[in-house]
Design an enzyme around this catalytic site. Sequence first.
Site, PDB file in Angstrom:
ATOM      1  N   GLU A  65       0.816  -1.216   0.000  1.00 43.24           N
ATOM      2  CA  GLU A  65       0.000   0.000   0.000  1.00 43.24           C
ATOM      3  C   GLU A  65       0.850   1.267   0.000  1.00 43.24           C
ATOM      4  O   GLU A  65       0.494   2.255  -0.660  1.00 43.24           O
ATOM      5  CB  GLU A  65      -0.967  -0.011   1.185  1.00 43.24           C
ATOM      6  CG  GLU A  65      -2.061  -1.081   1.091  1.00 43.24           C
ATOM      7  CD  GLU A  65      -1.559  -2.491   1.386  1.00 43.24           C
ATOM      8  OE1 GLU A  65      -0.430  -2.624   1.924  1.00 43.24           O
ATOM      9  OE2 GLU A  65      -2.269  -3.469   1.092  1.00 43.24           O
ATOM     10  N   TYR A 115      -3.294   1.540   6.249  1.00 39.46           N
ATOM     11  CA  TYR A 115      -2.321   2.038   7.230  1.00 39.46           C
ATOM     12  C   TYR A 115      -0.876   1.947   6.762  1.00 39.46           C
ATOM     13  O   TYR A 115      -0.077   2.831   7.077  1.00 39.46           O
ATOM     14  CB  TYR A 115      -2.517   1.353   8.584  1.00 39.46           C
ATOM     15  CG  TYR A 115      -3.899   1.587   9.191  1.00 39.46           C
ATOM     16  CD1 TYR A 115      -4.570   2.789   8.974  1.00 39.46           C
ATOM     17  CD2 TYR A 115      -4.537   0.617   9.951  1.00 39.46           C
ATOM     18  CE1 TYR A 115      -5.839   3.001   9.505  1.00 39.46           C
ATOM     19  CE2 TYR A 115      -5.801   0.825  10.493  1.00 39.46           C
ATOM     20  CZ  TYR A 115      -6.454   2.024  10.256  1.00 39.46           C
ATOM     21  OH  TYR A 115      -7.700   2.238  10.782  1.00 39.46           O
ATOM     22  N   PRO A 116      -0.480   0.908   6.034  1.00 39.74           N
ATOM     23  CA  PRO A 116       0.918   0.918   5.556  1.00 39.74           C
ATOM     24  C   PRO A 116       1.230   2.152   4.698  1.00 39.74           C
ATOM     25  O   PRO A 116       2.376   2.537   4.570  1.00 39.74           O
ATOM     26  CB  PRO A 116       1.016  -0.364   4.715  1.00 39.74           C
ATOM     27  CG  PRO A 116      -0.063  -1.246   5.239  1.00 39.74           C
ATOM     28  CD  PRO A 116      -1.177  -0.324   5.654  1.00 39.74           C
ATOM     29  N   HIS A 152     -11.369  -5.106   8.927  1.00 39.87           N
ATOM     30  CA  HIS A 152     -12.131  -4.827   7.707  1.00 39.87           C
ATOM     31  C   HIS A 152     -13.228  -3.794   7.917  1.00 39.87           C
ATOM     32  O   HIS A 152     -14.047  -3.588   7.037  1.00 39.87           O
ATOM     33  CB  HIS A 152     -12.769  -6.111   7.163  1.00 39.87           C
ATOM     34  CG  HIS A 152     -11.781  -7.090   6.613  1.00 39.87           C
ATOM     35  ND1 HIS A 152     -10.999  -7.870   7.413  1.00 39.87           N
ATOM     36  CD2 HIS A 152     -11.438  -7.393   5.341  1.00 39.87           C
ATOM     37  CE1 HIS A 152     -10.221  -8.633   6.663  1.00 39.87           C
ATOM     38  NE2 HIS A 152     -10.461  -8.364   5.395  1.00 39.87           N
TER      39      HIS A 152
END
Lengths: 384, 338
Positions: B60, B88-89, B129
Amino acid sequence: MTTTPQAARRASPRKRRPSAPDPSAGLLPQTEPVRLLNPDGTLLPARADYPEPPVEALREMYRRMVVGRRFDAQATALTKQGRLAVYPSSRGQEACQVGGVLALRDDDWVFPTYRESMALTARGIDPVEVLTLLRGDWHCGYDPAQRRTAPQCTPLATQCVHAAGLAYGESYQGRDTVALVYIGDGATSEGDFHEGVNFAAVFKAPVVYFVQNNRYAISVPLSRQTAAPSLAYKGVGYGVPSEQVDGNDPVAVLAVLNRAVAHARAGKGPYLVEAHTYRMEPHTNADDASRYRDAEEVEAWRDRDPLTRLETYLRGRNMLDDAAVAEIAEQAETYAAQLRERMNSQPTVDPLSLFDHVYAQPTPQLVEQREQVRAELAASEEDA
Amino acid sequence: MPTMTMAKALNAALADAMLDDERVVVFGEDVGQLGGVFRITDGLQARFGDKRCFDTPLAEAGIVGFAVGLAMSGLRPVVEMQFDAFAYPAFEQIVSHVAKLRNRTRGALSVPMVIRVPYAGGIGGVEHHCDSSEAYYAHTPGLKVVTPATVDDAYSLLREAIEDLDPVVFMEPKKLYFAGAETSLPARTEPFGRAVVRRPGRDATLVAYGPAVPVALEAAEAAREEGWDLEVVDVRTIVPFDDATIAASVRRTGRCVVVQEAQGFAGVGAEIAARVQERCFHALHAPVLRVSGLDIPYPAPMLEHTHLPSVDRVLDAVARLQWEDQPDPRWLTEGSAA
Ligand SMILES: Cc1ncc(C[n+]2csc(CCOP(=O)(O)OP(=O)(O)O)c2C)c(N)n1
Ligand SMILES: [Mg+2]
């Protein structure tokens, strides 16, 4: 007649299969860093894989390295006079700093880190604009779009992915631009280094990842970053051809980078180059290097000084004599004197400019806050 | 008028944007052949080719960082984060680069892009999720943060996000993906920066966004039986935020409840409540209340209904709006020695 499979195998002697080609061939670096000059500056025997770059280019490299080193010393001096908040020196890394930009065309892109002030001045960017970040009047003093040079990147390795995207975007639009990424040894442990190299490889983006392995990430030695034989071995896992080079051998640095850039420009995808070098100064002027390395180690690297090495080589090639050395030194002095002079004054900063360029159009909330600050300023002016 | 789901409207917005502007490229994880796990990019690769719509390596930070470079080269990237929590990454890239490049370079470089984030819960999803991550982005100057609650808005806001000169985090409420509504595309609704009154009312204002809007509307409907006529304002664009519309509504009604699905502490709803009381203090007959998710990690599917703001919780809050000029008894004792 029936035979067991084992018996059948025993009966027919195994045919020697022609050995499959090694899929890593052409990707792995040479086991020793490429070197074209001896540490004393004399030429090693010529090699077919890395032809010596044109001697005129090397003379220009020398000139920029001399000016670059003088710039670097001047910047460190400016920290002592309180003109710069901080300065990360690249003294000792001049061959890499200058080689990286010399290998490129003007319309290629550079993705520098905080360490690359010297490289940016070698690219021809106004040194005052380069130092804007460290002087503290704004984050980036030059126009990145016009100079084809990204803002100096501090979040380690994040620029690796930008370069992949930019280079892919350029080739997508039919331009043969190459992007060169400067990155340090420590930053090759960051995820974004790996994601960047991998993206560039998958999208065949013309990027040269240029690792200046100066053996430390602030205080942390290379042995804490990796168990790989050398950082250039990180390319093979991504299918990226890689090479390691003696980063204090300017002739080899330029030769290897020329090949890497040509590879990328030819549409063959990214290339990884690791240069073994050393920073002679602390991480920044605020660092105390004696806490993590001893003086003997630093002294040993003095014998491999890239500038004296190149000077010896150029004199041997009859491209440099005492007069030329003096003239270039003079140029460097003038450069430094002008920089000192221009950095002597306090830059003007406009507090209201804080609200510019947060968005293309300020939000209503920013308009409100701007008005509030404007009123504060007006009031304090009345008081004064 | 034909009926269409929000998912289809988003898909149409992407297709129309790609048709209108050849700089637009769409990429992410599984967005090509598969059309995305929610099918928002369905058919785009077949229609526009695999240079305009493509799958990337699974990374990501790489996806968003790659978009930064593409935007620098003049393209208009639209990237998909597969789920809220898997963005988040990319957070470092979003916060340190996407949001700041224009400002760091005094406008010399800008990186207009859209980062699409399917977010929030209510779909029985397992952990990681169902996060409501809008506050992280809204707290970051330089980003626009948009979240549609209607089918028309989904289309229109996404088109506008792709045309916008600034990076936009486009938060798509997953639980509304497959809800249908009458629409005739290409719809163009109110522009960025405008909240919209979804239901007029006189007695109190419910301010909501994204997945909480249908909850607020349902609560307003149910409140009629209790004799309350509630107004519902849909925030639509968290950044830029429309103080004017919301304050005007609260000045009319004199009471306000902010409804959000995200956990409440330090959330967008807290910001809205603060802004409303700063602007409407003299018009308020009761403190501004918040109804939000609980301050817990998003729960397992069998427990999510306890976490999610419900119609009942909203009505309970409305009941506490000091209709008889009685202060909420809970606050008379709070902080005093027990
Ligand atoms: C993501 C991130 N983590 C930590 C830092 C703080 N930091 C700045 S420079 C540095 C060391 C980097 O070492 P290296 O990559 O070897 O480059 P060098 O400074 O030696 O040129 C660290 C840890 C940072 N800038 N970014
Ligand atoms: Mg280092």
